[in-house]
Design a protein around this motif. Structure first.
Motif, PDB file in Angstrom:
ATOM      1  N   VAL A 166     -11.645  75.988 -22.802  1.00 35.04           N
ATOM      2  CA  VAL A 166     -10.646  75.031 -23.298  1.00 35.04           C
ATOM      3  C   VAL A 166     -11.289  73.670 -23.509  1.00 35.04           C
ATOM      4  O   VAL A 166     -11.125  73.043 -24.559  1.00 35.04           O
ATOM      5  CB  VAL A 166      -9.453  74.930 -22.315  1.00 35.04           C
ATOM      6  N   PHE A 167     -12.042  73.201 -22.526  1.00 31.47           N
ATOM      7  CA  PHE A 167     -12.680  71.898 -22.658  1.00 31.47           C
ATOM      8  C   PHE A 167     -13.716  71.895 -23.781  1.00 31.47           C
ATOM      9  O   PHE A 167     -13.874  70.899 -24.481  1.00 31.47           O
ATOM     10  CB  PHE A 167     -13.296  71.452 -21.331  1.00 31.47           C
ATOM     11  N   LYS A 168     -14.416  73.011 -23.951  1.00 32.01           N
ATOM     12  CA  LYS A 168     -15.383  73.105 -25.052  1.00 32.01           C
ATOM     13  C   LYS A 168     -14.670  72.964 -26.395  1.00 32.01           C
ATOM     14  O   LYS A 168     -15.112  72.215 -27.275  1.00 32.01           O
ATOM     15  CB  LYS A 168     -16.136  74.437 -24.973  1.00 32.01           C
ATOM     16  N   PHE A 169     -13.553  73.678 -26.554  1.00 32.64           N
ATOM     17  CA  PHE A 169     -12.794  73.561 -27.802  1.00 32.64           C
ATOM     18  C   PHE A 169     -12.297  72.128 -28.004  1.00 32.64           C
ATOM     19  O   PHE A 169     -12.330  71.606 -29.120  1.00 32.64           O
ATOM     20  CB  PHE A 169     -11.606  74.524 -27.808  1.00 32.64           C
ATOM     21  N   GLN A 170     -11.849  71.478 -26.938  1.00 27.13           N
ATOM     22  CA  GLN A 170     -11.382  70.095 -27.066  1.00 27.13           C
ATOM     23  C   GLN A 170     -12.527  69.175 -27.460  1.00 27.13           C
ATOM     24  O   GLN A 170     -12.363  68.299 -28.312  1.00 27.13           O
ATOM     25  CB  GLN A 170     -10.736  69.622 -25.770  1.00 27.13           C
ATOM     26  N   ARG A 171     -13.705  69.375 -26.858  1.00 23.50           N
ATOM     27  CA  ARG A 171     -14.871  68.561 -27.233  1.00 23.50           C
ATOM     28  C   ARG A 171     -15.240  68.775 -28.700  1.00 23.50           C
ATOM     29  O   ARG A 171     -15.733  67.868 -29.363  1.00 23.50           O
ATOM     30  CB  ARG A 171     -16.075  68.877 -26.338  1.00 23.50           C
ATOM     31  N   GLU A 172     -15.022  69.989 -29.205  1.00 26.84           N
ATOM     32  CA  GLU A 172     -15.316  70.275 -30.613  1.00 26.84           C
ATOM     33  C   GLU A 172     -14.283  69.631 -31.539  1.00 26.84           C
ATOM     34  O   GLU A 172     -14.471  69.607 -32.748  1.00 26.84           O
ATOM     35  CB  GLU A 172     -15.348  71.788 -30.850  1.00 26.84           C
ATOM     36  N   GLY A 173     -13.167  69.149 -30.964  1.00 25.08           N
ATOM     37  CA  GLY A 173     -12.184  68.436 -31.767  1.00 25.08           C
ATOM     38  C   GLY A 173     -10.852  69.134 -31.958  1.00 25.08           C
ATOM     39  O   GLY A 173      -9.967  68.612 -32.635  1.00 25.08           O
ATOM     40  N   TYR A 174     -10.664  70.323 -31.379  1.00 22.71           N
ATOM     41  CA  TYR A 174      -9.374  71.012 -31.491  1.00 22.71           C
ATOM     42  C   TYR A 174      -8.339  70.308 -30.619  1.00 22.71           C
ATOM     43  O   TYR A 174      -8.608  70.014 -29.452  1.00 22.71           O
ATOM     44  CB  TYR A 174      -9.488  72.482 -31.047  1.00 22.71           C
ATOM     45  N   ALA A 175      -7.167  70.042 -31.161  1.00 21.66           N
ATOM     46  CA  ALA A 175      -6.068  69.454 -30.393  1.00 21.66           C
ATOM     47  C   ALA A 175      -5.525  70.499 -29.427  1.00 21.66           C
ATOM     48  O   ALA A 175      -5.549  71.699 -29.714  1.00 21.66           O
ATOM     49  CB  ALA A 175      -4.952  69.001 -31.335  1.00 21.66           C
ATOM     50  N   LYS A 176      -5.004  70.046 -28.288  1.00 21.90           N
ATOM     51  CA  LYS A 176      -4.529  71.017 -27.300  1.00 21.90           C
ATOM     52  C   LYS A 176      -3.378  71.856 -27.843  1.00 21.90           C
ATOM     53  O   LYS A 176      -3.174  72.979 -27.403  1.00 21.90           O
ATOM     54  CB  LYS A 176      -4.170  70.359 -25.976  1.00 21.90           C
ATOM     55  N   GLU A 177      -2.659  71.345 -28.818  1.00 22.30           N
ATOM     56  CA  GLU A 177      -1.577  72.126 -29.429  1.00 22.30           C
ATOM     57  C   GLU A 177      -2.106  73.321 -30.206  1.00 22.30           C
ATOM     58  O   GLU A 177      -1.352  74.213 -30.567  1.00 22.30           O
ATOM     59  CB  GLU A 177      -0.738  71.251 -30.371  1.00 22.30           C
ATOM     60  N   ARG A 178      -3.409  73.313 -30.501  1.00 24.03           N
ATOM     61  CA  ARG A 178      -4.015  74.423 -31.247  1.00 24.03           C
ATOM     62  C   ARG A 178      -4.871  75.321 -30.364  1.00 24.03           C
ATOM     63  O   ARG A 178      -5.631  76.136 -30.869  1.00 24.03           O
ATOM     64  CB  ARG A 178      -4.852  73.878 -32.403  1.00 24.03           C
ATOM     65  N   ILE A 179      -4.773  75.149 -29.065  1.00 24.66           N
ATOM     66  CA  ILE A 179      -5.536  75.986 -28.141  1.00 24.66           C
ATOM     67  C   ILE A 179      -4.560  76.876 -27.391  1.00 24.66           C
ATOM     68  O   ILE A 179      -3.586  76.398 -26.815  1.00 24.66           O
ATOM     69  CB  ILE A 179      -6.364  75.127 -27.165  1.00 24.66           C
ATOM     70  N   TYR A 180      -4.828  78.172 -27.431  1.00 23.70           N
ATOM     71  CA  TYR A 180      -3.939  79.168 -26.832  1.00 23.70           C
ATOM     72  C   TYR A 180      -4.693  79.977 -25.798  1.00 23.70           C
ATOM     73  O   TYR A 180      -5.859  80.294 -25.973  1.00 23.70           O
ATOM     74  CB  TYR A 180      -3.418  80.133 -27.908  1.00 23.70           C
ATOM     75  N   VAL A 181      -3.985  80.318 -24.723  1.00 20.01           N
ATOM     76  CA  VAL A 181      -4.507  81.242 -23.720  1.00 20.01           C
ATOM     77  C   VAL A 181      -3.552  82.423 -23.679  1.00 20.01           C
ATOM     78  O   VAL A 181      -2.344  82.240 -23.509  1.00 20.01           O
ATOM     79  CB  VAL A 181      -4.601  80.578 -22.331  1.00 20.01           C
ATOM     80  N   LEU A 182      -4.076  83.622 -23.882  1.00 18.09           N
ATOM     81  CA  LEU A 182      -3.248  84.824 -23.889  1.00 18.09           C
ATOM     82  C   LEU A 182      -3.736  85.792 -22.830  1.00 18.09           C
ATOM     83  O   LEU A 182      -4.933  86.059 -22.721  1.00 18.09           O
ATOM     84  CB  LEU A 182      -3.304  85.524 -25.253  1.00 18.09           C
ATOM     85  N   THR A 183      -2.794  86.325 -22.063  1.00 16.57           N
ATOM     86  CA  THR A 183      -3.104  87.318 -21.048  1.00 16.57           C
ATOM     87  C   THR A 183      -1.887  88.212 -20.869  1.00 16.57           C
ATOM     88  O   THR A 183      -0.763  87.801 -21.158  1.00 16.57           O
ATOM     89  CB  THR A 183      -3.493  86.637 -19.713  1.00 16.57           C
ATOM     90  N   HIS A 184      -2.104  89.406 -20.413  1.00 15.10           N
ATOM     91  CA  HIS A 184      -0.995  90.327 -20.183  1.00 15.10           C
ATOM     92  C   HIS A 184      -0.229  90.026 -18.908  1.00 15.10           C
ATOM     93  O   HIS A 184       0.959  90.231 -18.826  1.00 15.10           O
ATOM     94  CB  HIS A 184      -1.526  91.766 -20.072  1.00 15.10           C
ATOM     95  N   ASP A 185      -0.942  89.606 -17.899  1.00 13.09           N
ATOM     96  CA  ASP A 185      -0.403  89.565 -16.542  1.00 13.09           C
ATOM     97  C   ASP A 185       0.223  88.211 -16.231  1.00 13.09           C
ATOM     98  O   ASP A 185      -0.464  87.219 -16.094  1.00 13.09           O
ATOM     99  CB  ASP A 185      -1.558  89.862 -15.579  1.00 13.09           C
ATOM    100  N   LYS A 186       1.560  88.181 -16.103  1.00 11.65           N
ATOM    101  CA  LYS A 186       2.239  86.919 -15.816  1.00 11.65           C
ATOM    102  C   LYS A 186       1.747  86.305 -14.516  1.00 11.65           C
ATOM    103  O   LYS A 186       1.528  85.106 -14.433  1.00 11.65           O
ATOM    104  CB  LYS A 186       3.749  87.140 -15.742  1.00 11.65           C
ATOM    105  N   ASP A 187       1.565  87.122 -13.492  1.00 12.93           N
ATOM    106  CA  ASP A 187       1.100  86.590 -12.212  1.00 12.93           C
ATOM    107  C   ASP A 187      -0.316  86.028 -12.343  1.00 12.93           C
ATOM    108  O   ASP A 187      -0.633  84.985 -11.786  1.00 12.93           O
ATOM    109  CB  ASP A 187       1.121  87.678 -11.129  1.00 12.93           C
ATOM    110  N   ARG A 188      -1.143  86.730 -13.099  1.00 15.34           N
ATOM    111  CA  ARG A 188      -2.520  86.257 -13.271  1.00 15.34           C
ATOM    112  C   ARG A 188      -2.535  84.928 -14.018  1.00 15.34           C
ATOM    113  O   ARG A 188      -3.288  84.021 -13.675  1.00 15.34           O
ATOM    114  CB  ARG A 188      -3.342  87.289 -14.041  1.00 15.34           C
ATOM    115  N   THR A 189      -1.698  84.785 -15.035  1.00 17.63           N
ATOM    116  CA  THR A 189      -1.655  83.531 -15.781  1.00 17.63           C
ATOM    117  C   THR A 189      -1.222  82.396 -14.872  1.00 17.63           C
ATOM    118  O   THR A 189      -1.779  81.305 -14.911  1.00 17.63           O
ATOM    119  CB  THR A 189      -0.707  83.648 -16.984  1.00 17.63           C
ATOM    120  N   LYS A 190      -0.236  82.652 -14.027  1.00 18.34           N
ATOM    121  CA  LYS A 190       0.213  81.621 -13.087  1.00 18.34           C
ATOM    122  C   LYS A 190      -0.929  81.250 -12.139  1.00 18.34           C
ATOM    123  O   LYS A 190      -1.141  80.073 -11.852  1.00 18.34           O
ATOM    124  CB  LYS A 190       1.434  82.108 -12.298  1.00 18.34           C
TER     125      LYS A 190
END
Length: 132
Positions: free
Chosen positions: A22-46
């Protein structure tokens, strides 16, 4: 061509790698609104959100929850629909879903164009690169 128009999909294994990417993408100039994290496991994401605080990995007073605007925790059709809207082909969406079935986490920097129907972005960059 501006690289920020390109969508990048990185497959990672744990919360530390999520935050690093995430920080690498932000350093490259991507806004946080354009950065997504996807995972299946709700508990794992939490757990990812809860355990990536400044004390554990040295990030200045900012946990991952305030760093990422878009965290998706779901299965099946909803997740594939999200991937498709970001420009991922049907075949790659199915492959990425299998990766998530194996406990992988996707960190995506989105180029900004929404896709619908059968169209997709042929220039999406995948890391690690997938060889057919």
């Amino acid at each position: 061509m501006n690289h920020l128009n390109n969508t990048q999909v990185h497959t990672v294994d744990n919360a530390v790698e999520v935050q690093e990417q995430v920080f690498k993408f932000q350093r490259e100039g991507y806004a946080k609104e354009r950065i997504y994290v996807l995972t299946h496991d709700k508990d794992r994401t939490k757990r990812i959100v809860d355990h990536t605080d400044a004390e554990k990995i040295g990030v200045a007073e900012e946990g991952i929850g305030s760093t990422i605007a878009n965290i998706f925790r779901s299965h099946g059709d909803e997740l594939r629909a999200k991937l498709r809207s970001l420009g991922v082909s049907e075949q790659d969406a199915q492959r990425l879903e299998r990766e998530m079935d194996q406990d992988k986490i996707l960190v995506i920097a989105w180029g900004g164009k929404e896709y619908s129907g059968e169209e997709f972005d042929p220039a999406v960059y995948y890391y690690p690169q997938y060889v057919v």
